[in-house]
Each structure stands twice: as C-alpha cells, then as structure tokens.
Design an enzyme around this catalytic site. Structure first.
Site, PDB file in Angstrom:
ATOM      1  N   MET A  86      13.413   0.094 -50.621  1.00 55.77           N
ATOM      2  CA  MET A  86      14.674  -0.495 -51.057  1.00 55.77           C
ATOM      3  C   MET A  86      14.839  -0.386 -52.572  1.00 55.77           C
ATOM      4  SD  MET A  86      17.525  -1.978 -50.366  1.00 55.77           S
ATOM      5  CE  MET A  86      17.447  -2.670 -48.701  1.00 55.77           C
ATOM      6  N   ASP A 146       6.485  -2.536 -60.489  1.00 47.03           N
ATOM      7  CA  ASP A 146       5.752  -3.037 -59.313  1.00 47.03           C
ATOM      8  C   ASP A 146       4.421  -3.607 -59.775  1.00 47.03           C
ATOM      9  OD1 ASP A 146       4.949  -3.484 -56.586  1.00 47.03           O
ATOM     10  OD2 ASP A 146       6.364  -1.918 -55.999  1.00 47.03           O
ATOM     11  N   VAL A 184      11.547  -7.682 -53.971  1.00 46.85           N
ATOM     12  CA  VAL A 184      10.156  -7.838 -53.520  1.00 46.85           C
ATOM     13  C   VAL A 184      10.146  -8.439 -52.118  1.00 46.85           C
ATOM     14  CG1 VAL A 184       9.328  -8.045 -55.890  1.00 46.85           C
ATOM     15  CG2 VAL A 184       9.895 -10.120 -54.611  1.00 46.85           C
ATOM     16  N   GLU A 197      10.127 -10.542 -48.706  1.00 52.75           N
ATOM     17  CA  GLU A 197      10.983 -11.678 -48.330  1.00 52.75           C
ATOM     18  C   GLU A 197      10.147 -12.952 -48.172  1.00 52.75           C
ATOM     19  OE1 GLU A 197      14.878 -11.528 -46.807  1.00 52.75           O
ATOM     20  OE2 GLU A 197      14.402 -10.901 -48.827  1.00 52.75           O
ATOM     21  N   LYS A 223       9.010 -14.435 -54.579  1.00 55.92           N
ATOM     22  CA  LYS A 223      10.241 -14.256 -55.346  1.00 55.92           C
ATOM     23  C   LYS A 223      10.314 -15.248 -56.520  1.00 55.92           C
ATOM     24  CE  LYS A 223      13.135 -12.196 -51.705  1.00 55.92           C
ATOM     25  NZ  LYS A 223      13.591 -10.983 -52.387  1.00 55.92           N
ATOM     26  N   SER A 240      17.928 -10.481 -47.512  1.00 63.62           N
ATOM     27  CA  SER A 240      18.823 -10.371 -46.364  1.00 63.62           C
ATOM     28  C   SER A 240      19.073 -11.708 -45.698  1.00 63.62           C
ATOM     29  CB  SER A 240      18.230  -9.396 -45.334  1.00 63.62           C
ATOM     30  OG  SER A 240      16.972  -9.865 -44.893  1.00 63.62           O
ATOM     31  N   HIS A 268      22.670  -8.092 -51.634  1.00 64.63           N
ATOM     32  CA  HIS A 268      21.985  -7.608 -50.429  1.00 64.63           C
ATOM     33  C   HIS A 268      22.379  -6.154 -50.196  1.00 64.63           C
ATOM     34  CE1 HIS A 268      21.676  -7.862 -45.741  1.00 64.63           C
ATOM     35  NE2 HIS A 268      20.705  -7.149 -46.259  1.00 64.63           N
TER      36      HIS A 268
END
Length: 719
Positions: A330, A349, A406, A408, A413, A435, A456
């Site tokens: 993503m 990252d 990052v 879910e 987060k 999401s 999103h």
C-alpha cells in the site's frame, strides 16, 4: 440568430468555416444552444449561393466532447414524464439536425483538431470527409455504451454503412476509441495531416469536390462487407448475442439495443434506420441504468473531483514533499503515485531493507511501462529519483503532507504518530491510511488532532482511482481542504465521510461478504452463491474474494475489532465459518486451499465444505439470491446514510462502484434504490428479511422516505 457558439466566416473562395467555440466552457459540448447555433449556420450556408462548401472545426484544444451530460441528467426527470412520441422526437433532435447537415447539398469536411467523442464524432460522420490532425490529443470514438446509452445521432447507422458492420461493432458495442493514425487505418477518418496543415488540407479537398453526396444516399448503395442478413455478417449477431449475455448477464440493456439498431436499421434506408435508432434511445433514456451510470460515473464523479465537499476560504494546497510511513504494498503504491505527480517522497519503514523493497515496487512498475513503450526510460528514472527510502524520521522536518500506512493496529499507529509529532512542522497534515479504525480514536495519540485525517486508499494504490477521506471529530476545515487538494494532485477521486468504525466502503463490502459466507452456514450451495454474485454484476464471487484476501486476515481483523471495541462489536454471521476454515489450515489462495481448492488445472469449490455445512434440500431461487446480494449492500448503505456517516448519496454511489466493485449498471446503492422506487424497495427488502434474516431489514430512513414520496436524487430528493 444564435451563432455565438459557432463562429461563421466565408473566405474569397466561397468556403465557409464553422469554428465550434462554446463560450465559458473548456470543451465544446452539445446542448440545445449548441444545436440552435449549428442549425443557424446550416441555414446561412444553404441561403448563400456564394458558399460552395464548409469546414467544421474547433476553436478549442478538443473538437467536441459529446453531449452535455449535466444537462442530460437534469432533463431525465422531465423525460420520464414525456409521451413516447415526444420522447422519441427529443432523443432524435440531434440526429434530425445532422441529417439536415449532410443533405445540405454542399460538401462538408470535419477538420478534427482534438478529441471527438460521441455526438462530436457523429458530427464528423455526417460530414462528407474527415481530416484529422496527427497529434496525441486527437481521439475519436463512440463511448455511449459505457454510460448505458447508444450513439443516437446516427452513429449506429452511419458507421456500419461507412466501414462495414463487422468492423463497426467494437466501436459501437464496446466504445473502442482510436488516435488519428489508427483511426485512419480503421476507416474512421479519411486523412491525417500535420496539425498546422489541417485547415488547408480540408480546403484542398473542398476545392476538388464541387458536390458531395453520402454513399448511403446514392441509389443502389450496398453496405461494405454485406448487410445484416448476409451469410458473412449474420453469424456475428447470433454469436454476438450469446457473448453479450455471457458478459452482461442481462444487466446492461445498451449493448443489446445497439445490436438491435444495427441489425434492424441496416436492412432499411438510412432515414428509417435513424428513426429506429431514436426509438431505442428513448427506451434507454427512460430506464434506470443510463440514469444511474451518467449520474454517478460522470456527473457526481466530476463534482467530487472538483471538490464538492472542500471547505471554502482556504488557499489551494500543493504538496512538495510527502512523508510515506510504511513501505508495504500500500505505502509503495502511494509513494509511486505521488512521485509520478512530481512530489518528492521520503519512504520510511522499520529497517532499510523494508524501505528499499518499497522503492523496488516502483522500479518494477515503471520498468513494465518502459517495456511497453508507454514511458521513456528518462522519465521513469526521474520518477524513481524522487523516492528516497529511509528509516530516518528527521528527513520529514520540512514535509508538508504525511501518510501513514502501517499495520492495522492502534498501538502501532499511535507509536508512529508520536514519532511524527516530534518532527513535523506545525502546518503538516498527518493522514492515516486505515480501512476501519476510527480516525477520532487514532487522533488521540497526536498532540495536533485538528491536523489528523483519514485517507483510505485501495489496493493497489497506484491503480485504484478512489480515496475515502475520513473526517475525525477534531479534524479542522483547513486539514480537510488540504487533504482534498492532495487527493486531487494525485489525480484520484475522493469521497468524504464522517468518522465511524468501518467508515463507508469497508462496512459496505463487509455486509456483502459477511452475508454470503453466512449463506454457506445456512446450507446454500457455494457454487450457487458465487454464480449468483457474478450474475448480479459483482466482479468476483464473495468466497473467491475471501480466499484472495486470506482467511487468517479475515479472522485477525475480526479479533482486532472485538478487542478494540468490546461494547460495539457484534460478531458477523461469517465468523464461525472463517474460524472453522482457519482451524482446518485452509487459509486461502496463498496456501492453495480455502473455500476453493487450487490446482494447476484451475480452482474448484472445496468438496469438503458440504461435510461441515450440509446443503439444504430446497435451495433458494437464483432470483432471490441475486436480490439478496444487491439488497444487503444497499440496505447497509442506507444505514450509513441514516447514521450520518455519508455526507451525500453521491459519496456512497461513487465509493461503492470505484472502491469495492458494486455493479456499475446500478449507479450505486442510492441510484439503485431510486431506480426501483422507495416503496417497492422497502417492500422487497422486508420480503427478503422475512426469508433470510434481519440484516436485510430496511432502516427507518427508507420507510420515512417511502411514506413521504422522497428519493435520493431528482426533483423529489430529500433535503
């Protein structure tokens, strides 16, 4: 006389030039004022004996973009109340005018300097000769089938008579479009010249042709390659009809109407063929498919891209430097998209190897474009140079936009958010790509919740057109404006929703998948579920979708929701089935087994499912299952509207089609409900709920709207 839309001039050689240049519009579009202006020009040419011929060209970068769909959409309510006779006349108005043009008795040339689409190309077909500029912006075609309509200004009659029925079918049935050189090879234009020679080439042809008559107006005319009943052509209609229904499952009426126009009209003289075309257009214009597709895929999509929800009073924002946190598929896709739009990207990252892998995604995607000749190596290298993979948050001190993508997990987060707050400048917006996790909760980790918003994206982010913009409880107007400007800069289509668990798109597609997996537990045949979903217009069956995403992902997502929201969370009907497959080690396509068995020869439904979930002796009808699949999603959309998650029905319709694959022919859930009629929809939803469960029961909002005679769109739209 109304001629301000078309500039009219006659030179010393008697050549009239009609320059299409609609004031106040970036492109020429066909509406009543345009047609009145063209009619006036035709009369002037006819009355002037000095005029020997005419050139039709454009004063804009494009030729004519086609019908003004905004006007067409606003007229749909009026058209619904017309008598069939008046409706046929209205649908044939441009066709009648273009017939008048080609029977003028003086030769006419279309000098095509840019895009000529739909009615724009039909103007060209009504001319006696077509010259196109050799420029990348020149594109010709008849794309009406893609919005549920047909080319109703002679396209279904003139093009087959010009290039033959078999050659014309892809352009009419599929809306195929071609650039200038390819268009000449296919016979759609007669000549291609350098852009600066366009008008001189058009005039040269006119000077060499004192009179002109269309081939189909010459006595004894025969369609090239044979008419509809010719043995070389007739099988195409038999096979075409079968293929058409295999592709559309009877959901799209336009291609069938186009095929009927060609088959019937091309057996008759041109004037009778044009009349048949107008009648089929009247049928389509009165139906819900064209109305819904035009409304959502053109009118509302355009409004969304122009910022219909953007708060006023804020300066336009342009992102110079983007921080992209998370270099998975993503994050890598978003980074690539941003770099392609000229934005410097720092791709961060946990370790350098993961960040480098994210940049490699862009390298592979760009290499494919170079190999296909769609991009130069130099441009691809310039795009790659804008992406800097790193682990260092200090590089973001001058970022003006950050997107976090990052895992879910709220704790992960929150950790990322705290790191970002330590380095980001005060004006920088922080967007979370999630999401389902509520933005207001995620924003609690930030010292600047007013600058926190949800974006999103959909996977793969470099290809999927939609971005769901989620406004948290503390998100400021300035932040929303900046986020929408950023989405526009990426050339994506935004919808704006209020904060809620699952937002709109995730809960919408979730209702479909959850109910479908629940059907397995009910003993409904899995193959019946999958096939009914496809026949209803869903691109992929729900069991196949779940296998692709993976069973363990579905299981962990449910567990994460239950952990985060113990009071709100209600286990879906799919949970026991998902848990069963997980326990059996059937984790989906990635391990070769899930709802399906994956073998070298292909895939098939796992026969063992029936042992765990025995099939009912009496299976529900295919009709009821198709209704169930569409209605469970539409009902969930209505609930999202009732709860205030959606700002407008347009957001739900755009998001459902572009984001999660709700059938385009419906126009989205709210066009779908309107097309059926609120009272009829409520009654059918109640019937389905009595048969299959409360998940299909319509919310009070729909009952109230039905009682008040309201709709989501049009003259009876709810306030």
């Amino acid at each position: 006389m109304t001629t301000d839309i078309i500039r009219y001039a006659v030179d010393a050689d008697g050549i009239a030039t009609l320059t299409l240049d609609y004031p106040g519009k970036t492109m020429n579009v066909i509406d009543q004022a345009f047609m009145d202006s063209l009619d006036s020009c035709i009369e002037r040419m006819k009355a002037d004996d000095k005029v020997r011929g005419g050139i039709i060209t454009s004063g804009k970068d494009s030729f004519v973009a086609g019908a003004d769909l905004t006007t067409m959409e606003s007229n749909m309510d009026v058209m619904a109340d017309m008598s069939m006779e008046d409706l046929v006349k209205s649908c044939g108005a441009l066709s009648t005018l273009l017939r008048k043009l080609e029977l003028l008795g003086k030769p006419l040339v279309a000098a095509i300097n840019g895009m000529a689409m739909g009615g724009g190309y039909e103007i060209c077909l009504a001319c006696h000769y077509r010259v196109a500029a050799d420029a990348p912006t020149v594109l010709v075609g008849l794309p009406e089938a893609q919005v549920g309509l047909l080319p109703a200004a002679g396209g279904t009659q003139r093009l087959p008579r010009m290039i033959g029925i078999l050659a014309a079918l892809p352009f009419l049935m599929e809306g195929k479009q071609l650039q200038a050189v390819k268009a000449k090879e296919a016979g759609l234009v007669d000549e291609v010249v350098a852009p600066d020679q366009l008008l001189s080439a058009a005039k040269a042809w006119l000077m060499a042709h004192e009179t002109a008559q269309q081939p189909w107006d010459v006595k004894g005319f025969r369609i090239p390659g044979g008419g509809p009943l010719d043995p070389r052509v007739a099988p195409a209609f038999v096979v075409g009809n079968t293929m058409l229904q295999a592709k559309t499952f009877h959901n799209m009426p336009a291609p069938l109407c186009i095929q009927s126009c060609i088959y019937e009209g091309c057996q008759l003289p041109i004037d009778k063929g044009l009349r048949i075309e107008s009648k089929y257009m009247a049928v389509l214009s009165r139906g819900p498919v064209a109305r819904g597709m035009i409304r959502t895929l053109f009118i509302n999509k355009s409004k969304a891209e122009k910022g219909m929800h953007r708060p006023a009073g804020f300066e336009p924002f342009k992102c110079r430097k983007l921080g992209m946190i998370g270099a998975g598929m993503m994050g890598a896709g978003i980074a690539l998209t941003a770099a392609q739009r000229g934005i410097e990207v720092v791709l961060i990252d946990r370790d350098q190897a993961a960040a480098d892998k994210g940049k490699q995604y862009a390298e592979k995607a760009l290499a494919k474009l170079v190999d296909k000749g769609r991009q130069s190596r130099e441009k691809a290298d310039a795009i790659l140079a804008r992406i800097t993979p790193s682990t260092d948050y200090e590089l973001l001190r001058d970022a003006d936009m950050v997107v976090e993508a990052v895992f879910e997990d709220r704790a992960i987060k929150a950790e990322v958010t705290r790191k970002l707050d330590a380095v980001l400048p005060a004006h920088c917006v922080l967007a979370s790509n999630t999401s389902a996790l509520p933005i207001s909760l995620l924003a609690q980790a930030s010292v600047r919740p007013e600058c926190f918003i949800g974006l999103h994206f959909f996977s793969p982010a470099d290809k999927m057109p939609l971005v769901e913009v989620i406004r948290g409880k503390q998100t400021s107007d300035a932040t929303l404006a900046q986020a929408l400007d950023f989405v526009a800069q990426l050339k994506k289509t935004p919808i704006v929703v209020n904060d809620h668990r699952g937002f709109f798109t995730s809960r919408f597609i979730g209702a479909f998948v959850d109910d479908a997996i629940g059907m397995v537990a009910e003993g409904i045949a899995p193959a019946l579920i999958e096939n009914c979903a496809k026949h209803a217009g869903m691109p992929v069956g729900p069991l196949a979708i779940t296998d692709e995403l993976s069973i363990d992902l579905s299981k962990h997502a449910g567990e994460a929701q239950a952990k985060e929201f113990p009071e709100e969370y209600k286990a879906g009907r799919s949970v026991p089935v998902i848990n069963k497959l997980f326990d059996l080690g059937r984790l989906g396509r990635k391990v070769g087994k899930g709802f399906y068995e994956y073998e070298d020869a292909g895939k098939r439904i796992w026969p063992g499912l029936a042992e765990h979930y025995p099939l009912k002796k009496q299976q529900p009808s295919a009709h009821d299952l198709k209704q169930r699949i569409l209605y469970v999603q539409a009902v969930e959309g209505a609930r999202a509207m009732e709860e205030g998650v959606l700002l407008a029905p347009a957001d739900g319709d755009i998001g459902s089609i572009l984001g999660v694959g709700f059938p385009a022919y419906t126009g989205g859930p709210f066009c779908f409900i309107d097309g059926i009629g609120l009272p009829q929809f409520v009654a059918e939803a109640d019937r389905l709920a009595d048969l299959f469960g409360e998940q299909l029961r319509p919310p009070q909002l729909l009952r109230d709207m039905a009682a008040k005679g309201q709709t989501f769109y049009g003259k009876t739209a709810r306030a």
